[in-house]
Design an enzyme around this catalytic site. Structure first.
Site, PDB file in Angstrom:
ATOM      1  N   CYS A 136      44.098  33.124  37.174  1.00  0.00           N
ATOM      2  CA  CYS A 136      43.441  33.732  35.583  1.00  0.00           C
ATOM      3  C   CYS A 136      43.032  31.697  35.273  1.00  0.00           C
ATOM      4  O   CYS A 136      43.985  31.102  33.823  1.00  0.00           O
ATOM      5  CB  CYS A 136      44.330  33.557  35.015  1.00  0.00           C
ATOM      6  SG  CYS A 136      43.884  34.341  33.338  1.00  0.00           S
ATOM      7  N   CYS A 139      43.150  32.078  31.005  1.00  0.00           N
ATOM      8  CA  CYS A 139      44.787  31.922  30.467  1.00  0.00           C
ATOM      9  C   CYS A 139      45.014  30.970  30.554  1.00  0.00           C
ATOM     10  O   CYS A 139      45.583  30.597  29.348  1.00  0.00           O
ATOM     11  CB  CYS A 139      46.135  33.435  31.097  1.00  0.00           C
ATOM     12  SG  CYS A 139      45.133  34.885  31.797  1.00  0.00           S
ATOM     13  N   ASP A 140      44.587  29.602  31.420  1.00  0.00           N
ATOM     14  CA  ASP A 140      44.991  28.786  32.061  1.00  0.00           C
ATOM     15  C   ASP A 140      44.960  27.166  31.387  1.00  0.00           C
ATOM     16  O   ASP A 140      44.872  26.333  32.219  1.00  0.00           O
ATOM     17  CB  ASP A 140      46.328  28.925  33.026  1.00  0.00           C
ATOM     18  CG  ASP A 140      47.435  29.947  33.333  1.00  0.00           C
ATOM     19  OD1 ASP A 140      47.796  30.190  32.293  1.00  0.00           O
ATOM     20  OD2 ASP A 140      47.324  30.259  34.694  1.00  0.00           O
TER      21      ASP A 140
END
Ligand code: FAD
Ligand code: NAP
Length: 313
Positions: A136, A139-140
């Site tokens: 992701c 997200c990261d």
């Protein structure tokens, strides 16, 4: 403390399919109860711009999903933060066990559990999950400011993730196992024009390389599928974007599945192999897998459920 909740219609999943089913079922006076699961809002909460949802030239994925949740709630759908850990479809009312301890009983069920990211299945990939290996970018990606990353895959997700990661990384290398991408042409165009992105064609990943203490990724060993030649690419982040698999574990031994785990529905409907159980969205769809098609199927599932429930009365 455990308790039991009964509902006419239980909707499992809070992606576009689940929330749309919630809107329609609430307007049909079914007083639906929707359980959100681990990822409230579903897959679109893991992306940034969505440019193909009708009515929005451009909208952030998480924002679109907040709007859908608000819409479902405003129509009267009860939205519950819980995770269904067990579902028994052998008798009616159907029974679902929540991670919270709540037992849900329902006259009818709409399954909208969507899909989850696939991984390559390499032991080294598993070892560095959360320590440089991610599925992701939204997200990261932030953790890779000023660093180099690789993205594996050749579909829409891989191309979008590569483009998104250029906001942080100094260099993004897309590694694909063939010599052409399957992503939309408009995305390919943006990818090829981006000076921070290099594409390595016809290569598969053999190993994720890294350090032990602290645990972290330093590179990847890749192999040319034609010559067998191997080489190492240095990177700090390793993003896997090779597609998604349907989240059908709850019903795998109860419903008919096909195409590697997708819930089978009767063509032109959302009816599954058990009466009173309906399925919608990516969970049933191995072809289109789009937010708008999932929302459309969520609508169909609520209408199918309403019709079926009124036939039972
Ligand atoms: P999902 O969105 O997968 O939602 C599934 C829901 O089920 C989640 O809320 C989860 O918490 C819940 N759930 C799962 N298991 C349980 C359980 N046991 N108990 C309770 N709840 C459970 N499509 C587009 O049209 N346009 C785009 O731009 C686009 N971009 C994308 C970008 C990325 C990075 C990804 C991964 C996908 C993208 N897609 C896009 C595809 C789109 O996100 C999906 O087609 C769509 O989200 C599927 O909706 P769904 O409702 O079927 O399931
Ligand atoms: P996908 O379309 O299934 O593509 C997966 C990619 O990963 C393919 O290029 C595939 O290679 C590669 N791959 C699969 N297994 C692999 C393995 N073991 N090793 C190496 N490579 C592997 O998946 P997706 O990109 O996640 O998209 C899923 C769905 O969501 C699609 O319907 C897509 O349209 C939708 N989506 C839409 C948008 C958008 O509309 N903007 C954005 C994201 C996702 P091959 O090409 O060789 O098969």
């Amino acid at each position: 403390m455990s308790d039991t909740r009964h509902t006419k219609l239980l909707i499992i999943g809070s992606g576009p399919a689940g929330y749309t089913a919630g809107v329609y079922a609430a307007r049909a006076m079914l007083n639906p109860l929707l359980v959100q699961g681990m990822e409230p809002g579903g897959q679109l909460t893991t992306t940034t711009e969505v440019e193909n949802y009708p009515g929005f030239t451009e909208v952030q994925g998480p924002e679109l999903m907040v709007k859908m949740e608000e819409h479902a709630r405003a129509m009267g759908c009860e939205v519950v933060m819980d995770l269904i850990t067990d579902l028994n479809l052998s008798d009616r009312p159907f029974r679902a066990r929540g991670d919270s301890g709540t037992e849900y009983t329902a006259d009818a069920v709409v399954l909208a559990t969507g899909a989850r990211a696939k991984y390559l299945g390499l032991p080294s990939e598993d070892k560095f999950k959360g320590f440089g290996v991610s599925a992701c970018a939204t997200c990261d990606g932030f953790f890779y400011r000023g660093r180099e990353v690789v993205v594996i895959g050749g579909g829409n997700t891989a191309v979008e993730e590569a483009l998104f990661l250029t906001n942080f990384a100094t260099k993004v290398t897309l590694i694909h196992r063939r010599d052409s991408l399957r992503s939309e042409k408009i995305l390919q165009d943006r990818l090829f024009k981006n000076p921070k992105i290099e594409v390595i064609w016809n290569h598969t990943v053999e190993e994720v390389l890294g350090t032990e203490a602290p645990l972290g990724v330093t590179g990847t060993r890749i192999r040319n599928v034609h010559t067998g030649e191997e080489r190492t690419i240095a990177c700090d982040g390793f993003f896997v974007a090779i597609g998604h698999a349907p989240a059908s574990e709850l019903v795998a031994d109860q419903l008919e599945l096909h195409h590697g785990g997708y819930v089978k529905v009767i063509a032109g409907s959302t009816r599954t192999s058990i009466e009173g159980v309906f399925a919608a969205g990516d969970l049933t769809d191995h072809i289109y897998r789009q937010a708008v098609t999932s929302a459309g199927m969520g609508c169909m599932a609520a209408l199918d459920a309403e019709r079926w429930l009124s036939g039972q009365e």
